[in-house]
Design an enzyme around this catalytic site. Structure first.
Site, PDB file in Angstrom:
ATOM      1  N   ASP A  83     -11.497  -5.471   2.928  1.00 25.54           N
ATOM      2  CA  ASP A  83     -11.488  -4.315   2.025  1.00 25.54           C
ATOM      3  C   ASP A  83     -10.064  -3.927   1.661  1.00 25.54           C
ATOM      4  O   ASP A  83      -9.660  -2.771   1.792  1.00 25.54           O
ATOM      5  CB  ASP A  83     -12.208  -3.134   2.682  1.00 25.54           C
ATOM      6  CG  ASP A  83     -12.641  -2.086   1.657  1.00 25.54           C
ATOM      7  OD1 ASP A  83     -12.868  -0.935   2.048  1.00 25.54           O
ATOM      8  OD2 ASP A  83     -12.724  -2.419   0.451  1.00 25.54           O
ATOM      9  N   LEU A  84      -9.321  -4.910   1.187  1.00 25.52           N
ATOM     10  CA  LEU A  84      -7.927  -4.689   0.821  1.00 25.52           C
ATOM     11  C   LEU A  84      -7.853  -3.930  -0.500  1.00 25.52           C
ATOM     12  O   LEU A  84      -8.361  -4.400  -1.519  1.00 25.52           O
ATOM     13  CB  LEU A  84      -7.221  -6.044   0.686  1.00 25.52           C
ATOM     14  CG  LEU A  84      -5.732  -6.102   0.992  1.00 25.52           C
ATOM     15  CD1 LEU A  84      -5.460  -5.692   2.422  1.00 25.52           C
ATOM     16  CD2 LEU A  84      -5.206  -7.506   0.738  1.00 25.52           C
TER      17      LEU A  84
END
Length: 611
Positions: free
Chosen positions: A449-450
């Site tokens: 979940d960058l």
């Protein structure tokens, strides 16, 4: 390679017969700023090996303690320990040293001229520090030197002429410095295997004498100012596996002799002024896996044989006169092109440039018209707190950041900061964190979940990657990918994640590429500009060949800036890196190690040309 923390004990000195001390890859620190634990080790007279690399020692390399270590010491590793200060001249007391690894720290000053007294040295690694001045001639006195890595510093001047005397030298890395000239006798290093001179200030033609380096496996001359033609003599380097000449000013054609590079695996000639056709002789290179000829002036048909069937459009983009297979996103070649009369050729020579200019003008007009229709970003009807032209807005936002950056809760809005000029350093920090997750453990960690809201900044504007709520640990036999039913953030997740729930390190790289675009365009992937087939990635990809100014955040780049050309080139490098991160095929994306290396090159190039 554990999770030990706390201070390194000063009682190791009681182990009088100690020969090896290996503490690398932990979270160990020193109880004092001067790394006093090293002092106790002077009692260990049999000590031959010290390895402290990848521990946050956070101290100053002490002059006396280092000089008092065992004279039997052969290997001294202190890589990436956040150590500062100068390299102590007293290190030359350790006359049996064969290996010194002090790279990845904050060491400053110059390379000691006394280093040449260590005549048994075989491996010296001082890369990625803050060393200045010239490379001392005295280092040539270490005649047994096998590997010398000085890249990522601020070294200037010429490569010492005496390097030609170091007949044992196999690996020489001088990239990302400020070096300006190469002595002619340098090309007599006939046994060198790996040569990296990238991101320096070298200019002029590539010397014909390069043919003398018959043993070479890798050449990296990228990001310099080399000009003129590529010498055909390079084709005689039969052992060459990797050749990187991108971002120079090379011109003329690609030599047919490149087809004789029978061991070649990677070839990058992008961002030069090369012209002519792509030699058919390259079809003979059966080991060629990576090819980048983008952004030159090449023309004619793209070869189809050999490894060319495996290359994508990314290998050839930015060459408007190429033709070939539709999957390479180039026009098909006309069968009658070789029978075109001189009259028709003349007509094409006149009409084609004008049609290109006409189409470019139309595209620019459409983009500018769309911008004008959207209206200015700061609407005067907005409440003053949201009007960024209002001076109080900056003060209010800074106060909010100061308060919220020190608190952390899942139900609180996460704030990055009010920075406007640190974007490049921040992205290097994030990329470094990603590199550690992907390569720092035996089992890779995927963040999954960058995005910008998961990047926090401390008081020193150092970025920290956070929020591992849906992270995955790749374990088992297949450590390349795994499946998940957890949905990441729309706009940032890779296509294969959204379609199949397939997560891998390649997916993190894709998300990083989107973050990189967002940081430098100031447009979120969910911006109203993007709908249907038009995405942030496609917008950057379509506009970049026309003008960097069409996509870059106006706050970062202005044509009135006296360093406009250098800064524009830097931004162009950044966007092209972002596009490399976000290619459709996961297997064709670069990895986090390569991202860090390229960002450091970009930053060093910018600092060299602007500051």
């Amino acid at each position: 390679m554990n999770s030990f923390s706390g201070f390194i004990p000063s009682t190791f000195g009681n182990l009088r017969n100690l020969e090896w001390l290996t503490l690398y890859d932990n979270n160990l620190t020193s109880s004092t700023l001067d790394l006093s634990f090293l002092s106790s080790l002077s009692n260990c007279k049999s000590l031959t090996h010290i390895s402290l690399s990848n521990n946050p020692l956070d101290g100053i390399l002490p002059r006396t303690y280092v000089g008092n270590l065992s004279h039997s010491l052969k290997n001294f590793y202190m890589y990436n320990c956040n150590v500062s200060g100068g390299i102590p001249e007293e290190i030359t007391n350790l006359t049996d040293l064969t290996t010194i690894v002090l790279g990845g720290n904050k060491l400053n000053g110059s390379i000691p001229i006394t280093l040449g007294k260590l005549q048994k040295l075989q491996d010296v690694d001082l890369e990625y520090n803050q060393l200045e001045g010239s490379i001392p001639d005295s280092i040539c006195l270490s005649v047994e030197l096998y590997e010398l890595e000085l890249g990522g510093n601020k070294l200037s001047g010429s490569i010492p002429a005496c390097f030609s005397n170091m007949t044992f030298l196999k690996v020489l890395s001088l990239g990302s410095n400020e070096l300006t000239s190469i002595p002619l006798n340098f090309w007599s290093l006939k046994d060198i295997l790996d040569l990296n001179l990238s991101s320096n200030c070298f200019s002029g033609p590539l010397p014909l004498e390069i043919r003398n380096l018959k043993a070479l496996i890798e050449i990296d001359f990228s990001m310099n100012n080399f000009s003129g033609i590529i010498p055909m003599e390079i084709g005689s380097l039969k052992n060459l596996e990797n050749l990187f000449l991108e971002y120079n000013r090379l011109e003329g054609s690609i030599p047919d002799s490149f087809g004789d590079l029978i061991s070649l695996k990677s070839l990058n000639l992008s961002y030069n002024n090369l012209s002519g056709t792509i030699p058919v002789s390259l079809e003979k290179l059966s080991y060629l896996k990576d090819l980048n000829l983008s952004f030159n002036k090449l023309k004619g048909e793209i070869p189809r044989g050999g490894s060319f069937g495996n290359f994508s459009a990314e290998s050839f983009k930015g060459n408007e006169l190429l033709c070939g297979s539709p999957n390479l996103q180039v026009p098909p070649c006309k069968a009658s092109i070789h029978r075109t009369s001189r009259k028709n050729a003349l007509i094409l020579g006149i009409v084609l440039p004008f049609s290109t200019i006409f189409m470019t003008a139309i595209i620019l007009f459409i983009i500018k018209y769309q911008k004008r229709e959207k209206g200015p970003p700061n609407d005067p009807n907005m409440p003053p707190v949201f009007n960024l032209q209002c001076g109080r807005a900056f003060k209010s936002f800074d106060v909010e950041c100061a308060m919220m950056k020190s608190i952390r809760h899942r139900n609180l809005v996460k704030v990055i900061s009010s920075c406007s000029n640190e974007e490049l350093n921040i992205m290097i920090d994030v990329a470094s964190a990603l590199e550690y997750l992907h390569f720092g453990y035996s089992a890779p960690v995927i963040h999954c979940d960058l995005k910008p809201s998961n990047v926090l900044l401390d008081d020193n504007m150092v970025a920290h990657l956070s929020d591992f709520g849906i992270a995955k640990l790749l374990t088992g036999e297949d450590q390349s990918m795994t499946q998940t039913q957890t949905l990441a953030t729309i706009g940032y997740m890779a296509p294969e994640y959204g379609r199949e729930g397939q997560v891998s390190t390649n997916g993190d790289v894709y998300s990083f590429g989107i973050m990189l675009m967002e940081t430098f365009t100031r447009k979120k992937p969910t911006d109203e500009l993007f709908n249907g087939e038009m995405t942030l990635k496609h917008w950057v990809n379509d506009c970049l060949p026309i003008s960097t100014m069409e996509v870059v955040d106006a706050n970062l780049l202005s044509q009135e800036d006296i360093h406009f050309v250098a800064k524009e080139q830097c931004v162009s490098f950044v966007f092209n890196l972002a596009l490399e991160c976000t290619v459709e095929s996961p297997e064709q994306r670069i990895n986090a190690k390569e991202i860090v290396a390229k960002l450091l090159k970009i930053r060093d190039s910018l600092l060299r040309n602007v500051y």
